[in-house]
Design a protein around this motif. Structure first.
Motif, PDB file in Angstrom:
ATOM      1  N   MET A  24      81.898 -80.330   5.177  1.00  0.00           N
ATOM      2  CA  MET A  24      81.566 -81.502   5.984  1.00  0.00           C
ATOM      3  C   MET A  24      79.923 -81.411   6.554  1.00  0.00           C
ATOM      4  SD  MET A  24      84.911 -81.542   8.719  1.00  0.00           S
ATOM      5  CE  MET A  24      84.366 -82.864   9.553  1.00  0.00           C
ATOM      6  N   SER A  25      79.412 -82.399   6.885  1.00  0.00           N
ATOM      7  CA  SER A  25      78.012 -82.578   7.287  1.00  0.00           C
ATOM      8  C   SER A  25      77.935 -81.534   8.284  1.00  0.00           C
ATOM      9  CB  SER A  25      77.939 -84.078   7.885  1.00  0.00           C
ATOM     10  OG  SER A  25      76.334 -83.931   8.410  1.00  0.00           O
ATOM     11  N   GLY A  26      76.914 -80.610   8.475  1.00  0.00           N
ATOM     12  CA  GLY A  26      76.680 -79.619   9.351  1.00  0.00           C
ATOM     13  C   GLY A  26      77.366 -78.221   8.921  1.00  0.00           C
ATOM     14  N   ARG A  40      88.002 -78.781  -2.763  1.00  0.00           N
ATOM     15  CA  ARG A  40      87.883 -78.588  -1.266  1.00  0.00           C
ATOM     16  C   ARG A  40      86.582 -79.202  -0.825  1.00  0.00           C
ATOM     17  NH1 ARG A  40      91.571 -78.492   1.655  1.00  0.00           N
ATOM     18  NH2 ARG A  40      91.125 -77.204   3.181  1.00  0.00           N
ATOM     19  N   GLY A  41      85.706 -79.847  -1.967  1.00  0.00           N
ATOM     20  CA  GLY A  41      84.481 -80.771  -1.733  1.00  0.00           C
ATOM     21  C   GLY A  41      83.374 -79.514  -1.246  1.00  0.00           C
ATOM     22  N   ILE A  42      83.537 -78.463  -1.763  1.00  0.00           N
ATOM     23  CA  ILE A  42      82.431 -77.369  -1.772  1.00  0.00           C
ATOM     24  C   ILE A  42      81.833 -77.060  -3.038  1.00  0.00           C
ATOM     25  CG2 ILE A  42      82.033 -75.008  -1.132  1.00  0.00           C
ATOM     26  CD1 ILE A  42      84.525 -74.902   0.737  1.00  0.00           C
ATOM     27  N   TYR A  43      80.585 -77.398  -3.219  1.00  0.00           N
ATOM     28  CA  TYR A  43      79.941 -77.088  -4.466  1.00  0.00           C
ATOM     29  C   TYR A  43      78.884 -76.185  -4.272  1.00  0.00           C
ATOM     30  CZ  TYR A  43      82.174 -81.521  -5.385  1.00  0.00           C
ATOM     31  OH  TYR A  43      83.173 -82.486  -5.607  1.00  0.00           O
ATOM     32  N   VAL A  44      79.056 -74.898  -5.011  1.00  0.00           N
ATOM     33  CA  VAL A  44      77.899 -73.670  -4.641  1.00  0.00           C
ATOM     34  C   VAL A  44      77.838 -73.182  -6.073  1.00  0.00           C
ATOM     35  CG1 VAL A  44      78.669 -73.193  -2.351  1.00  0.00           C
ATOM     36  CG2 VAL A  44      79.900 -72.299  -4.387  1.00  0.00           C
ATOM     37  N   GLY A  53     100.962 -85.963   2.991  1.00  0.00           N
ATOM     38  CA  GLY A  53      99.680 -86.479   3.401  1.00  0.00           C
ATOM     39  C   GLY A  53      98.597 -85.653   2.619  1.00  0.00           C
ATOM     40  N   SER A  54      97.450 -85.708   2.923  1.00  0.00           N
ATOM     41  CA  SER A  54      96.396 -84.850   2.247  1.00  0.00           C
ATOM     42  C   SER A  54      95.843 -83.829   3.004  1.00  0.00           C
ATOM     43  CB  SER A  54      95.318 -85.658   1.558  1.00  0.00           C
ATOM     44  OG  SER A  54      95.839 -86.687   0.528  1.00  0.00           O
ATOM     45  N   PRO A  55      95.458 -82.683   2.608  1.00  0.00           N
ATOM     46  CA  PRO A  55      94.712 -81.623   3.509  1.00  0.00           C
ATOM     47  C   PRO A  55      93.458 -82.034   4.128  1.00  0.00           C
ATOM     48  CG  PRO A  55      94.731 -80.726   1.280  1.00  0.00           C
ATOM     49  CD  PRO A  55      95.617 -82.165   1.322  1.00  0.00           C
ATOM     50  N   LEU A  56      93.234 -81.722   5.248  1.00  0.00           N
ATOM     51  CA  LEU A  56      91.857 -82.009   5.721  1.00  0.00           C
ATOM     52  C   LEU A  56      90.631 -81.359   5.047  1.00  0.00           C
ATOM     53  CD1 LEU A  56      92.893 -82.451   9.628  1.00  0.00           C
ATOM     54  CD2 LEU A  56      92.513 -84.418   7.966  1.00  0.00           C
ATOM     55  N   PRO A  57      89.453 -81.955   5.299  1.00  0.00           N
ATOM     56  CA  PRO A  57      88.519 -81.315   4.480  1.00  0.00           C
ATOM     57  C   PRO A  57      88.001 -79.875   5.425  1.00  0.00           C
ATOM     58  CG  PRO A  57      87.567 -83.021   5.623  1.00  0.00           C
ATOM     59  CD  PRO A  57      88.911 -83.264   5.491  1.00  0.00           C
ATOM     60  N   PRO A  58      87.695 -78.753   4.709  1.00  0.00           N
ATOM     61  CA  PRO A  58      87.272 -77.722   5.464  1.00  0.00           C
ATOM     62  C   PRO A  58      85.740 -77.816   5.851  1.00  0.00           C
ATOM     63  CG  PRO A  58      87.058 -77.341   3.032  1.00  0.00           C
ATOM     64  CD  PRO A  58      87.734 -78.621   2.961  1.00  0.00           C
ATOM     65  N   LEU A  59      85.546 -77.172   7.102  1.00  0.00           N
ATOM     66  CA  LEU A  59      84.205 -77.449   7.698  1.00  0.00           C
ATOM     67  C   LEU A  59      83.089 -77.001   6.866  1.00  0.00           C
ATOM     68  CD1 LEU A  59      85.226 -75.097  10.782  1.00  0.00           C
ATOM     69  CD2 LEU A  59      85.003 -77.369  10.833  1.00  0.00           C
ATOM     70  N   LYS A  60      83.257 -76.114   5.860  1.00  0.00           N
ATOM     71  CA  LYS A  60      82.159 -75.878   4.896  1.00  0.00           C
ATOM     72  C   LYS A  60      81.716 -77.244   4.095  1.00  0.00           C
ATOM     73  CE  LYS A  60      79.377 -72.992   2.682  1.00  0.00           C
ATOM     74  NZ  LYS A  60      78.141 -72.621   3.281  1.00  0.00           N
ATOM     75  N   ALA A  73      83.331 -82.113  16.020  1.00  0.00           N
ATOM     76  CA  ALA A  73      82.803 -81.747  17.317  1.00  0.00           C
ATOM     77  C   ALA A  73      82.500 -80.284  17.164  1.00  0.00           C
ATOM     78  CB  ALA A  73      83.888 -82.084  18.410  1.00  0.00           C
ATOM     79  N   LEU A  74      83.251 -79.382  16.407  1.00  0.00           N
ATOM     80  CA  LEU A  74      82.938 -77.867  16.614  1.00  0.00           C
ATOM     81  C   LEU A  74      81.722 -77.828  15.771  1.00  0.00           C
ATOM     82  CD1 LEU A  74      86.313 -76.526  15.702  1.00  0.00           C
ATOM     83  CD2 LEU A  74      85.112 -76.081  17.884  1.00  0.00           C
ATOM     84  N   LEU A  75      81.454 -78.596  14.574  1.00  0.00           N
ATOM     85  CA  LEU A  75      80.120 -78.359  13.921  1.00  0.00           C
ATOM     86  C   LEU A  75      79.016 -78.755  14.653  1.00  0.00           C
ATOM     87  CD1 LEU A  75      81.421 -79.709  10.338  1.00  0.00           C
ATOM     88  CD2 LEU A  75      80.598 -77.426  10.926  1.00  0.00           C
ATOM     89  N   ARG A  76      79.178 -79.893  15.342  1.00  0.00           N
ATOM     90  CA  ARG A  76      77.897 -80.310  16.397  1.00  0.00           C
ATOM     91  C   ARG A  76      77.684 -79.220  17.495  1.00  0.00           C
ATOM     92  NH1 ARG A  76      80.733 -85.506  16.072  1.00  0.00           N
ATOM     93  NH2 ARG A  76      81.653 -85.213  18.000  1.00  0.00           N
TER      94      ARG A  76
END
Length: 601
Positions: free
Chosen positions: A322-324, A191-195, A313-320, A288-291
């Motif tokens: 993304m930039s911001g 999901r593009g999250i690295y912790v 299709g592919s699932p959209l990236p989670p807010l976590k 826009a929500l993150l901004r």
């Protein structure tokens, strides 16, 4: 003794030996087999039950090993008298119970604080909901898809002496290191999250996660913005923290960035597939929500539910990811369709937040049992989660397609919202139909659907119903809905406009283009060729084009069409009424089916 006490079921999953053992234990504990009682010989018991003597011998020997029976040399097996003596309380001379009396109820009423819980939050499904012919429920267990063999394999592994020595000594507030590592290395990177493991907290369910976050982030002086209607349990938990709930408006692209959002200190968002409205927040709206959160200084709680089940299709990236996303606290609950018993949820956030949440969790003395944590870690590490997710997604995609086709065919006028992931869609009912009454009538017909608080809608799930049953279930639902639609609805006899005859259709339809939006919210374009063929195009919620071909012809004043795949490939006949540039389709019974825009190019 054996005939009334022990009845064996050859079809049961338990062995005959295990059934005999359990029945004897039940008789001893309940007193049906008294202390010191001599049991029938193994030969006699085997004859009475119709089983092999060796089966009874092994059952007796295990009962002896467990202390329920004693052996006496050359005498046989006897019930151990110490079993019933252990832990028994004498009730001689006790006061007669008064439970249920008016005085008793008054006593407890005076000592209990008032409790207010949403009626919807307490509304249960029937206990035997899975046995209903048409269980249209979401995110639920389906025995046909459950990876039981894989769970059994992992269960055997974690009970080895070496494994037990690792998970058994876990402290009262520790999380299993192996499970945290699997989450960090296998689940979140997709999901593009690295912790790091220190940024993750495990909870015993989504409700506990929301409660802990509400205690930490909210209170009487803070407000929480969330799209309503929402999941009744989640909303109830956040309200009990004392926070003020700000209802966020949304459109088809997700939550709107307006005054309600700007007035909230914390936002609870479900961008992947909002429950219950099935709205997927677009990529641009997520940015826009993150901004907006950065400008407001707000914290976002992101519930990323059911992201595994994506059907095109592919699932959209989670807010976590993304930039911001630094201001985002990420929640994820393992789907019940894969993990019906545990319902484990994990929270991802900054280390200071996780440390405080861990301290709050400790005060509750409630966490996921260590054995369940290690079991899930083993399930993920062995690749079983990936395999099960792939297999289940294939099955759910088939059901997702079948549900969409059935709704298009049987309820073409109603508005349906269907995300490209998740396990349910949202159906807007006509004003003349009451959702609660419809749900009750549907249940009487063997059809289970979910109502949505605060709106005249239904949530139709497909995680527990076979694809082959979906059409029949939707057909039954359509019959119930159509039976309640107001008699004032436009019919062929009362329709405004010009009813087209066969000559009118021959003059206007060849070379025409029909434009419209179907019940799933998909825009479509149909080209009617002069040679009687049709070309159809539709665009779904992730801008994926679908096409089909078919043919059209006339039968008297009826316009007839038949697609190759759409509408089940079935022939359908309509009367057509034209009103300026708009046309209306009525079936042979005079009922309005659909409308479209007629243009010529």
């Amino acid at each position: 003794m054996a005939e009334p006490l022990i009845v064996l079921d050859p079809q049961a999953q338990k062995s005959l030996q295990a059934q005999i053992r359990e029945k004897v234990i039940q008789g001893i504990i309940s007193g049906s087999i008294p202390p010191g009682h001599k049991m029938p010989s193994s030969r006699r018991m085997a004859e009475q039950l119709g089983v092999a003597r060796n089966t009874v011998v092994l059952a007796y020997q295990q009962l002896v090993d467990d202390g329920f029976l004693l052996t006496r040399e050359r005498s046989g097996f006897y019930v151990n008298e110490a079993i019933q003596q252990q832990g028994l309380i004498s009730h001689t001379g006790s006061v007669e119970a008064t439970a249920g009396s008016d005085d008793d109820r008054d006593f407890w009423r005076s000592h209990c604080n008032a409790v207010s819980v949403s009626r919807r939050a307490l509304q249960p499904r029937p206990a035997n909901w899975l046995q209903y012919p048409f269980p249209f429920v979401s995110n639920e267990y389906d025995p046909r898809l459950y990876p039981g063999a894989e769970w059994r394999e992992c269960t055997r592994d974690i009970y080895s002496a070496r494994e037990v020595a690792q998970w058994a000594p876990l402290g009262a507030n520790e999380d299993d290191r192996q499970l945290l590592e699997q989450i960090c290395t296998r689940l979140l990177p997709r999901r593009g999250i690295y912790v790091e493991p220190g940024q993750i907290l495990l909870t015993s369910g989504l409700q506990q996660a929301c409660y802990l976050l509400g205690q930490l982030l909210l209170g009487e002086k803070r407000s929480l913005g969330m799209v309503l209607p929402a999941c009744a349990e989640t909303e109830e938990i956040f309200r009990r923290t004392g926070a003020r709930i700000e209802a966020l408006p949304q459109d088809g692209d997700g939550p709107l960035i307006g005054e309600e959002l700007q007035n909230s200190d914390c936002w609870f968002l479900q961008p992947n597939a909002h429950n219950p409205t099935a709205v997927t927040t677009t990529l641009e709206r997520r940015r826009a929500l993150l901004r907006a959160a950065a400008v407001r200084g707000a914290v976002i709680i992101e519930n990323d539910c059911e992201h595994e089940f994506c059907y095109h299709g592919s699932p959209l990236p989670p807010l976590k990811s993304m930039s911001g996303g630094r201001s985002v606290i990420y929640l994820y609950q393992f789907p019940k369709i894969i993990d019906p018993g545990m319902q484990l949820t994990f929270i991802v956030g900054p280390k200071p937040v996780i440390q405080r949440l861990r301290a709050l969790r400790y005060t509750l003395r409630e966490r996921m049992p260590p054995i369940n944590q290690r079991l899930l870690a083993k399930f993920v590490a062995s690749g079983h989660l990936d395999a099960a997710t792939f297999r289940i997604t294939q099955q759910l995609r088939e059901r997702w397609v079948a549900l969409g086709e059935a709704l298009l065919y049987y309820l073409p006028k109603l508005k349906v919202r269907r995300a490209s992931c998740g396990t349910a869609c949202w159906l807007q009912l006509p004003e003349a139909v009451d959702a609660d009454q419809l749900q009750q009538r549907a249940e009487q017909e063997g059809l289970l659907v979910e109502t949505v608080q605060g709106s005249n809608t239904l949530r139709i799930g497909f995680s527990s119903i076979e694809a082959e049953k979906i059409e029949a279930g939707v057909r039954l639902l359509a019959q119930l809905i159509n039976g309640e639609v107001s008699a004032t609805e436009e019919t062929l006899e009362t329709a405004t406009g010009r009813r087209l005859s066969a000559d009118d259709l021959r003059a206007e339809f060849p070379g025409a283009v029909l434009l419209g939006t179907n019940t799933l919210g998909e825009s479509y374009r149909i080209e009617l060729m002069p040679d009687g063929t049709m070309l159809g195009y539709s665009r779904n919620d992730v801008d994926v084009d679908e096409t089909d071909t078919g043919r059209w012809w006339l039968e008297g004043d009826l316009w007839v069409r038949q697609w190759r795949n759409w509408s089940y490939g079935r022939k359908a006949s309509f009367y057509v009424v034209a009103e300026e540039h708009r046309i209306k389709w009525f079936n042979s019974a005079g009922k309005l089916i659909d409308t479209a825009i007629l243009v010529h190019e």
